[in-house]
Write an enzyme that holds these catalytic residues in place. Structure first.
Site, PDB file in Angstrom:
ATOM      1  N   ARG A  10      36.596   6.621  25.765  1.00 38.44           N
ATOM      2  CA  ARG A  10      37.914   6.045  25.476  1.00 38.44           C
ATOM      3  C   ARG A  10      38.937   6.612  26.448  1.00 38.44           C
ATOM      4  NH1 ARG A  10      40.747   8.495  22.023  1.00 38.44           N
ATOM      5  NH2 ARG A  10      39.182   8.664  20.382  1.00 38.44           N
ATOM      6  N   ASP A  41      55.332  -9.480  34.350  1.00 35.36           N
ATOM      7  CA  ASP A  41      54.023 -10.082  34.076  1.00 35.36           C
ATOM      8  C   ASP A  41      53.647 -10.907  35.308  1.00 35.36           C
ATOM      9  OD1 ASP A  41      51.897 -11.711  33.297  1.00 35.36           O
ATOM     10  OD2 ASP A  41      52.631 -11.975  31.253  1.00 35.36           O
ATOM     11  N   LYS A  48      42.609 -13.929  33.555  1.00 32.56           N
ATOM     12  CA  LYS A  48      42.902 -15.137  34.315  1.00 32.56           C
ATOM     13  C   LYS A  48      42.396 -14.985  35.753  1.00 32.56           C
ATOM     14  CE  LYS A  48      44.850 -15.962  30.359  1.00 32.56           C
ATOM     15  NZ  LYS A  48      46.244 -15.674  30.052  1.00 32.56           N
TER      16      LYS A  48
END
Ligand SMILES: *Cc1c(COP(=O)(O)O)cnc(C)c1O
Length: 379
Positions: free
Chosen positions: A46, A170, A195
């Site tokens: 993690r 973004d 994307k």
């Protein structure tokens, strides 16, 4: 180093254990320690995993940043940025925004006392007017979805610097191939790597990149403490995707331009939204801050009929009817009923999302086939 070389080599070394040229998938949760606390920089996956670390350095390299962090989704990356704030802090965001971003702002963080203002950033004065002593973050998305508006990152960054407010951008739609917000004065750049970075519609992932050591410390602290990290296999897939980002983006841009210009002359098409058009309202800004105009296009139909738009959306063969964007394959969507279906009709029409609006994510197939497909569906 230029972009294509960075995409392939940036932040990457051959595997230290074996010399493998491709970063191995370190499918492990933990690492054997030589003594208590004596290890090779990895203690638990993690906190850090070598495959993820390689991807994080690679994404940082292509965004011209020092520090990268990867998350389980684009939304998890946004979650990390907002968790840097405290109750009472205020955020100013673009109003033409990815629906999931709006949702996490409004339905998750508002109840923890963070205040969000959504403004039209095409007029920088609106941002200025919304800033007060509690403002801690400006959130920009450009180009916007689905109207392809362009926000002037440099102008917002200047205002953010003057007022001591953080600026996050973004950069999912443009990708670092077309624009680098850190170079234009942003403090944090965010990606939905789902994307274009991944590029093959096979992974959900998010990323953040920054240059400031203090911001980086917070970013890694929250990444580890909240735990929305990426898996080694997914990290490998996105590393592999980025190696062809420049080649794919070049083709997305070429195909996007061909289709946008073809749509503009089509008798059944009303408006076409694509920032490469000389008459796009922010073409000058796009030309300055982007190196190309990408493969995302929206357009409306003459007569603005909902039925015609729905028929078109299901009438294509090569373009697949689906959410998402940025993969090698072309997708078609109907924002009014799909991505923006939860926004009241009057609200969405104000921003241009009319009933007949269609959004295309133009892929990298042969443009002749894409145009023929749209021609038949439009007929
Ligand atoms: C998809 C998307 C997101 C959210 O990313 P996920 O990977 O789906 O969580 C955020 N911003 C933009 C612009 C997007 O297109």
């Amino acid at each position: 180093m230029k972009f294509g070389t960075k995409a392939i080599h940036g932040g990457l070394e051959p595997d230290s254990a074996t010399g493998a040229i491709m970063t191995p998938i370190y499918q492990t949760s933990t690492y054997v320690q030589e003594g208590i606390g004596v290890h090779k920089g990895y203690a638990y996956s993690r906190s850090a995993n070598p495959t993820r670390s390689a991807l994080e350095s690679n994404i940082a390299a292509i965004e011209n940043g020092q520090y990268g962090a990867c998350f389980a989704s684009g939304i998890a990356a946004i979650d990390c940025v907002i968790k840097m704030l405290n109750p009472g802090d205020e955020v100013i965001s673009t109003d033409d925004l990815y629906g999931g971003t709006y949702r996490i702002f409004k339905t998750i963080f508002e109840k923890y006392g963070i205040v969000f203002h959504f403004v039209d950033m095409l007029d920088i004065q609106n941002v200025k007017n919304a800033i007060n002593e509690n403002t801690k973050l400006i959130w920009v998305e450009t180009p916007t979805n689905p109207m392809m508006n362009i926000i002037d990152i440099e102008a917002v960054a200047k205002l953010a610097k003057e007022t001591g407010v953080l600026l996050a951008v973004d950069n999912t739609f443009a990708t670092p191939y077309l624009q680098n917000p850190l170079d234009q004065g942003a403090d944090i750049v965010m990606h939905s790597a789902t994307k274009y970075l991944g590029g093959h519609s096979d992974v959900v992932m998010g990323a953040l990149v920054c240059n400031d050591e203090g911001i980086a410390k917070e970013m890694y602290r929250i990444q580890n403490s909240s735990g929305a990290v990426t898996a080694p296999m997914d990290s490998f897939l996105v590393l592999r995707g980025i190696k062809t980002l420049h080649v794919r983006m070049q083709r997305h841009c070429e195909n996007g331009e061909k289709i946008a210009r073809w749509l503009k002359t089509h008798p059944k098409v009303d408006k076409v939204y694509w920032p490469g058009f000389e008459d796009h309202p922010n073409h000058a800004v796009a030309k300055r801050q982007m190196r190309g105009y990408g493969g995302m296009i929206s357009f409306s139909l003459k007569g603005n009929s909902l039925e015609d738009a729905k028929k078109l959306a299901v009438g294509t063969n090569v373009f697949a009817l689906a959410e998402s964007l940025g993969g090698v394959e072309s997708l078609i969507g109907h924002p009014a009923t799909m991505t923006h279906g939860s926004i009241p009709k009057a609200e969405r029409e104000k921003t241009g999302i009319v009933d007949s609006l269609i959004r295309l994510s133009v892929g990298i197939e042969d443009p002749e086939d894409l145009i023929a497909d749209l021609e038949v569906a439009l007929r």
